[in-house]
Design an enzyme around this catalytic site. Structure first.
Site, PDB file in Angstrom:
ATOM      1  N   ALA A  30       0.847  -1.194   0.000  1.00 25.55           N
ATOM      2  CA  ALA A  30       0.000   0.000   0.000  1.00 25.55           C
ATOM      3  C   ALA A  30       0.882   1.243   0.000  1.00 25.55           C
ATOM      4  O   ALA A  30       0.580   2.242   0.640  1.00 25.55           O
ATOM      5  CB  ALA A  30      -0.928   0.003   1.212  1.00 25.55           C
ATOM      6  N   GLY A  35       0.805   1.219  -4.519  1.00 23.37           N
ATOM      7  CA  GLY A  35      -0.384   0.719  -3.845  1.00 23.37           C
ATOM      8  C   GLY A  35      -1.478   1.759  -3.679  1.00 23.37           C
ATOM      9  O   GLY A  35      -2.648   1.477  -3.946  1.00 23.37           O
ATOM     10  N   LEU A  44       4.679  11.119   1.888  1.00 23.21           N
ATOM     11  CA  LEU A  44       3.508  11.965   1.638  1.00 23.21           C
ATOM     12  C   LEU A  44       3.537  12.667   0.284  1.00 23.21           C
ATOM     13  O   LEU A  44       2.509  13.083  -0.212  1.00 23.21           O
ATOM     14  CB  LEU A  44       3.348  13.017   2.753  1.00 23.21           C
ATOM     15  CG  LEU A  44       3.205  12.463   4.178  1.00 23.21           C
ATOM     16  CD1 LEU A  44       3.099  13.598   5.179  1.00 23.21           C
ATOM     17  CD2 LEU A  44       1.995  11.546   4.298  1.00 23.21           C
ATOM     18  N   LEU A  67      12.793  -7.369  -3.725  1.00 21.46           N
ATOM     19  CA  LEU A  67      12.930  -8.652  -4.399  1.00 21.46           C
ATOM     20  C   LEU A  67      12.412  -9.805  -3.553  1.00 21.46           C
ATOM     21  O   LEU A  67      11.724 -10.700  -4.041  1.00 21.46           O
ATOM     22  CB  LEU A  67      14.410  -8.853  -4.739  1.00 21.46           C
ATOM     23  CG  LEU A  67      14.786 -10.140  -5.451  1.00 21.46           C
ATOM     24  CD1 LEU A  67      14.092 -10.228  -6.785  1.00 21.46           C
ATOM     25  CD2 LEU A  67      16.298 -10.218  -5.637  1.00 21.46           C
ATOM     26  N   ARG A 105       8.696 -10.054  -3.420  1.00 20.87           N
ATOM     27  CA  ARG A 105       8.194 -10.358  -4.767  1.00 20.87           C
ATOM     28  C   ARG A 105       8.370 -11.821  -5.117  1.00 20.87           C
ATOM     29  O   ARG A 105       7.487 -12.457  -5.679  1.00 20.87           O
ATOM     30  CB  ARG A 105       8.955  -9.526  -5.795  1.00 20.87           C
ATOM     31  CG  ARG A 105       8.461  -8.116  -5.907  1.00 20.87           C
ATOM     32  CD  ARG A 105       9.264  -7.426  -6.976  1.00 20.87           C
ATOM     33  NE  ARG A 105       8.639  -6.173  -7.337  1.00 20.87           N
ATOM     34  CZ  ARG A 105       9.296  -5.029  -7.421  1.00 20.87           C
ATOM     35  NH1 ARG A 105      10.578  -4.977  -7.191  1.00 20.87           N
ATOM     36  NH2 ARG A 105       8.649  -3.938  -7.749  1.00 20.87           N
ATOM     37  N   CYS A 109      11.616 -16.288 -13.719  1.00 19.00           N
ATOM     38  CA  CYS A 109      12.163 -16.974 -14.896  1.00 19.00           C
ATOM     39  C   CYS A 109      13.441 -16.303 -15.398  1.00 19.00           C
ATOM     40  O   CYS A 109      14.290 -16.940 -15.997  1.00 19.00           O
ATOM     41  CB  CYS A 109      11.133 -16.998 -16.023  1.00 19.00           C
ATOM     42  SG  CYS A 109       9.980 -18.378 -15.879  1.00 19.00           S
ATOM     43  N   CYS A 160      38.877  -4.553   0.863  1.00 22.24           N
ATOM     44  CA  CYS A 160      40.068  -3.692   0.820  1.00 22.24           C
ATOM     45  C   CYS A 160      39.771  -2.359   0.136  1.00 22.24           C
ATOM     46  O   CYS A 160      40.384  -1.352   0.441  1.00 22.24           O
ATOM     47  CB  CYS A 160      41.235  -4.406   0.154  1.00 22.24           C
ATOM     48  SG  CYS A 160      40.783  -5.226  -1.353  1.00 22.24           S
TER      49      CYS A 160
END
Ligand SMILES: [Zn+2]
Lengths: 323, 661
Positions: free
Chosen positions: B20, B24, B52, B114, B117, B156, B168
């Site tokens: 949301a 969303g 906002l 990710l 999802r 996929c 390093c």
């Protein structure tokens, strides 16, 4: 860049978008004045976007009352009928928009007769957006904006059921383009709506031209010819619309197949705007106005057409074949 | 688009929205306007001020409240007669199982990470519910449709890997500002204000130096009765002066590099400005620690300004002082948070001073915050457009209009005249381990790698499973769950520490492991191939999963290049994967099991294979500082180094080691 620094509050609120377009652009936005004449669903979306982005002021003009069509795609109108009493669409939308971002001055004005607005009125604004108006009014406002010594960006947004278009006239527009860390000065010359919509010979336009462009012109002409209110075409008008199409195609030496009957049928099949299309048009329009104000990014020239049927959002530069 | 038919499909549909946030809010509004009547929405986040500017259903007064619930209430205000069911919860909660997903006609994702999802993708596949997936970054966006067996699933195509930096580069040879930020945040900030029991590479060079009399552990501790100003200067001189001198003494390092310049506080600051403006009094009066600011007490205003070395030095000392004078209780348990003004000031100043040393251009606090917080760019307009496209696809899905499914790209610059470019969806990838049953192959040293390495580096990090079960034939090697018997838990714990070939049921070359996640209903078979040697630079995991690939940098370039010639054929893939910034890894609060994760990751540090690294023993667990995007639903991401046990917001990062030359 001259002008006041952004306040701490502005920096916090606009943080994510400043990271996209920079603090300079944000400062320009906070000083910009926008006029909206006519509020359809797409323009309601646009208003939301531009208020969130933090423009200086937004002035709404739309004297109409609430109709079923207006309600269907406009989330700025409260569903409570008791609030409608004596209020114009502009006033109702203005009330909702104020709430979205207290840093933007949102107001509504009564138009009365549109010709009552003089050039001076338009010169108070940096951007003018029109919708739900007749072809005559569109041309009139576009023309008044072009006559001003100051550049006032002009946009129109029309949505016909599941398709829609945006027209852009930035007159003479200079901007900076960043290519590989190099700033390039660019200048674009825009034609007016009248030059394009009426003067360009269709047969000269490329064959791959968006069919939607022609279809929108046909319906626009039909409304004007029949004296209809904007968007006042319905499925019962289809035979007459198709007849007009054939006449126009003949006059303009355009193959009739370039404006499929099925497309015209779709455009007149519902007087209600399809909300996803409003969101898309309002989003693209918002982005274009932000570009024009900030002077950042390639502006759209000069038509954007979207059809939910094939899902393509196409830019057509019609003026380039002009002259 | 037959209007009537469309309308009834929409009215009768039960829709699940995940997220949301930016997308969303727009999506919920457009769904409601389009006539959807039964919408369920899951989001675990609460509202923040920086939301906002685009999450238009939220107001300042809503800050801190549940996004899902406030979004519902806001939409009901203009569409009071529809049903919206909010869940202020993590989509990975076990309640949202396959049966839950089966109740819906379509699932619409407005996520930006990710991990979630992938999880939703698997549940949709298992429940056989169509998924419309989306993402935006700045002006770019995309919408894709995933239908089991018909179109490719979300996984996929391999997803881009998080950026990693060799340790390093961070500790000794930074060449970009981001390296200085990672150093300032993950090493210096963590060392000074975080859990001091955690390993830290900060002193890698100085403790390396022969004849160093200083015990590196003590250097960072404030001595008893040490004046705070003196302490600040001592730290300054140590990390920006002494440590650089030490690094310079290693001539080999600088053969082909510009030599850094040591910076001492006496050089960076005018003689008597040490006593800084009376900040403590000013800030002391406030109860809210988040309002303490070094910039404020130094009278510095704009976060957009790039400070001079002197200004950075002042901010550095002032911020350090303020931590000790106003937030002393938090010291030892702090972890970097992009919303912590003082922490951002400290990290900005420290990174800039270090950048000065190394001749790297300095940056403003605003920019530094973006890099340190890994903040993803976001604008309202793109989200609005994407939401519109999602609804268009969702309606096609509800009408079973399979042949018209499109994935659509929202572009910044038109391609072939198109700003919105629809492309036919791809067919499922036959070798996708998620939506096909193709086994994977793992090259691993079965005599050296422990089961724990396999669980952490492969099952969790690569396969994205949260509650895995690992079987070898019929032998259960490992599982996670609340209802396990104590002896089983002990058994699994013991297995984790065993090398593969010494497990109760030995896993050697030619055997096959079965890995399963019950919640995701995903089963993968992994063929084991024994391999002796691994390249520490290129294969830092010490194991290579075949059949699961991350795009290499060259592949990525090519994919980007393809953007220019899209639309010519359906087989060309327009954009590699937008949203690379946005869609990586854990969300701040998505992580319902931070404790478990942390425990596992901490333990894994001790399980790295031996190496010929020159890195001193006390630091050899940190091979790579990996950038992990820790995302709230659609923006804000944090980079973290290993060992922030008190930080529930971030996942950590370390893989194996790496040579510093
Ligand atoms: Zn797949």
């Amino acid at each position: 860049m001259e002008g006041e620094e952004l306040t701490e509050q502005e920096t916090a609120l606009y943080d994510r978008q400043i990271r996209v377009w920079g603090a300079d652009a944000q400062r320009r936005l906070t000083r910009a004045a926008i006029l909206v004449y006519g509020i359809n669903g797409a323009v309601a979306e646009f208003c939301k976007n531009i208020v969130l982005a933090g423009v200086g002021s937004l002035t709404l003009v739309d004297d109409r009352g609430v109709t079923e069509e207006a309600l269907s795609a406009n989330f700025l109108i409260p569903p409570d009928e008791t609030l409608y009493e004596g209020k114009s669409l502009a006033e109702l939308c203005s009330d909702s928009l104020k709430d979205f971002n207290p840093m933007v001055r949102v107001s509504a004005e009564r138009a009365g007769d549109i010709s009552g607005f003089s050039g001076d009125f338009y010169s108070k604004f940096d951007v003018v957006v029109v919708s739900c108006c007749t072809l005559t009014t569109k041309k009139l406002i576009n023309d008044k904006c072009r006559r001003l010594s100051k550049r006032v960006a002009f946009y129109s947004a029309d949505c016909r059921y599941s398709s829609g278009e945006i027209f852009v006239d930035l007159h003479s527009y200079k901007y900076t383009k960043n290519k590989l860390d190099e700033a390039i000065e660019c200048e674009l010359q825009y034609p007016s709506f009248e030059q394009e919509a009426t003067a360009v010979s269709w047969s000269k336009l490329p064959r791959k031209m968006s069919k939607l462009y022609f279809a929108m012109r046909v319906i626009e002409k039909f409304e004007e010819k029949e004296g209809r209110s904007p968007g006042g075409v319905s499925i019962t008008d289809l035979p007459a619309v198709l007849k007009l199409k054939n006449e126009l195609c003949e006059a303009q030496s355009l193959k009739e197949s370039q404006i499929p009957d099925a497309l015209l049928e779709r455009l007149v099949s519902s007087q209600i705007e399809f909300p996803p299309v409003c969101a898309i048009l309002g989003g693209v329009l918002g982005q274009e106005v932000i570009k024009a104000i900030s002077g950042k990014g390639d502006p759209l020239k000069n038509f954007f057409l979207f059809d939910a049927f094939d899902g393509k959002g196409v830019i057509e530069d019609i003026s380039s074949r002009d002259a | 688009m037959a209007s009537q038919q469309q309308l009834s499909a929409v009215k009768g549909a039960k829709v699940l929205m995940v997220g949301a946030g930016g997308i969303g809010c727009e999506l919920l509004k457009t769904l409601a306007l389009s006539g959807f009547q039964d919408i369920h929405i899951i989001d675990m986040d609460t509202i923040e001020v920086s939301n906002l500017n685009r999450q238009f259903l939220f107001r300042r007064s809503h800050v801190g409240l549940s996004k899902a619930k406030v979004a519902r209430d806001a939409v009901l205000r203009f569409r009071p007669n529809i049903n919206i069911t909010p869940y202020h919860a993590n989509v990975k909660d076990p309640d949202f199982n396959v049966d839950f997903f089966k109740k819906f006609n379509v699932v619409l994702n407005g996520l930006d990470n990710l991990d979630a999802r992938r999880h939703v993708n698997r549940l949709c596949l298992a429940a056989d519910v169509p998924l419309v997936e989306s993402g935006t970054t700045g002006f770019l966006g995309q919408v894709t449709v995933h239908l089991k067996g018909k179109t490719e699933c979300y996984e996929c195509q391999p997803k881009p890997a998080p950026k990693t930096y060799p340790v390093c580069t961070i500790t000794s040879t930074p060449s970009k500002f981001v390296h200085c930020i990672v150093w300032a945040k993950d090493l210096l900030f963590a060392k000074l204000f975080g859990d001091t029991t955690q390993d830290n590479d900060l002193n890698v060079r100085s403790s390396d130096a022969a004849g160093s009399s200083e015990n590196s552990k003590d250097v960072f501790e404030r001595r008893k009765d040490e004046d705070i100003e003196d302490y600040g200067r001592r730290i300054f001189d140590h990390v920006f002066g002494y440590n650089i001198e030490m690094a310079l003494s290693n001539e080999d390092t600088w053969k082909n590099r510009n030599r850094p310049r040591p910076i001492y506080s006496k050089d960076a600051l005018p003689e008597k400005s040490i006593k800084q403006n009376g900040s403590v009094e000013k800030n002391g009066s406030t109860d809210d620690p988040s309002s303490v600011s070094a910039m404020a007490s130094l009278g510095m205003r704009s976060p957009q300004d790039v400070w001079s070395l002197m200004e950075n030095s002042k901010v550095f000392l002032e911020a350090l002082k303020l931590f000790f004078t106003t937030r002393e209780k938090e010291i030892g348990s702090l972890s970097f948070d992009k919303d912590d003004q003082l922490a951002v000031e400290f990290v900005t100043a420290a990174a800039n001073i270090r950048a000065s040393s190394f001749g790297i251009p300095l940056h403003s606090l605003f920019e530094a915050k973006g890099i340190a917080g890994n903040i993803v760019h976001a604008v309202a307009t793109t989200n609005a457009v994407i939401a519109g496209l999602i609804v268009i696809e969702a309606i096609k899905v509800l009408q079973n209009d399979t042949k018209n499914y499109r994935m659509t790209y929202c572009l910044e610059y038109p391609t072939k005249n198109m700003l919105l470019m629809p492309v036919e969806p791809f067919e499922p990838n036959k070798s996708c381990y998620v939506c096909s049953e193709t086994p994977l192959s793992l090259e691993i040293n079965t005599y050296q790698s422990k089961l724990r390495d396999f669980v952490e580096k492969i099952v969790k990090a690569k396969l994205g499973m949260h509650s895995p079960i690992i079987m070898h034939g019929s032998a259960l090697l490992y599982e996670v769950g609340d209802d396990l018997e104590e002896d089983m838990v002990a058994n699994y714990a013991a297995n984790l520490e065993k090398v593969l070939s010494e497990l109760p049921s030995p896993v050697t070359g030619g055997t096959m492991l079965t890995v399963e996640d019950m919640q995701q209903e995903l089963v993968c078979n992994v063929n084991i191939k024994h391999r002796e040697e691994f390249d520490e630079e290129k294969e830092p995991d010490g194991m290579v999963l075949v059949g699961w690939s991350q795009p290499s940098s060259t592949e990525k370039k090519e994919e980007n290049h393809r953007v220019s010639d899209v639309g010519t054929s359906n087989s060309s893939r327009p954009i590699a994967e937008l949203n690379e910034d946005a869609e990586i890894s854990t969300m701040e609060e998505t992580d319902v099991v931070p404790t478990k994760k942390r425990k596992l990751s901490t333990a894994s540090k001790n399980a790295t294979s031996p190496s010929s690294s020159k890195v001193p023993a006390d630091t050899d667990n940190h091979g790579k500082v990996e950038e992990i995007d820790d995302d709230d639903d659609d923006d804000d991401v944090v980079v973290m180094l290993d060992g922030n046990p008190d930080n529930t917001k971030t996942r950590r990062v370390v893989t194996s080691k790496n040579l510093c030359v």
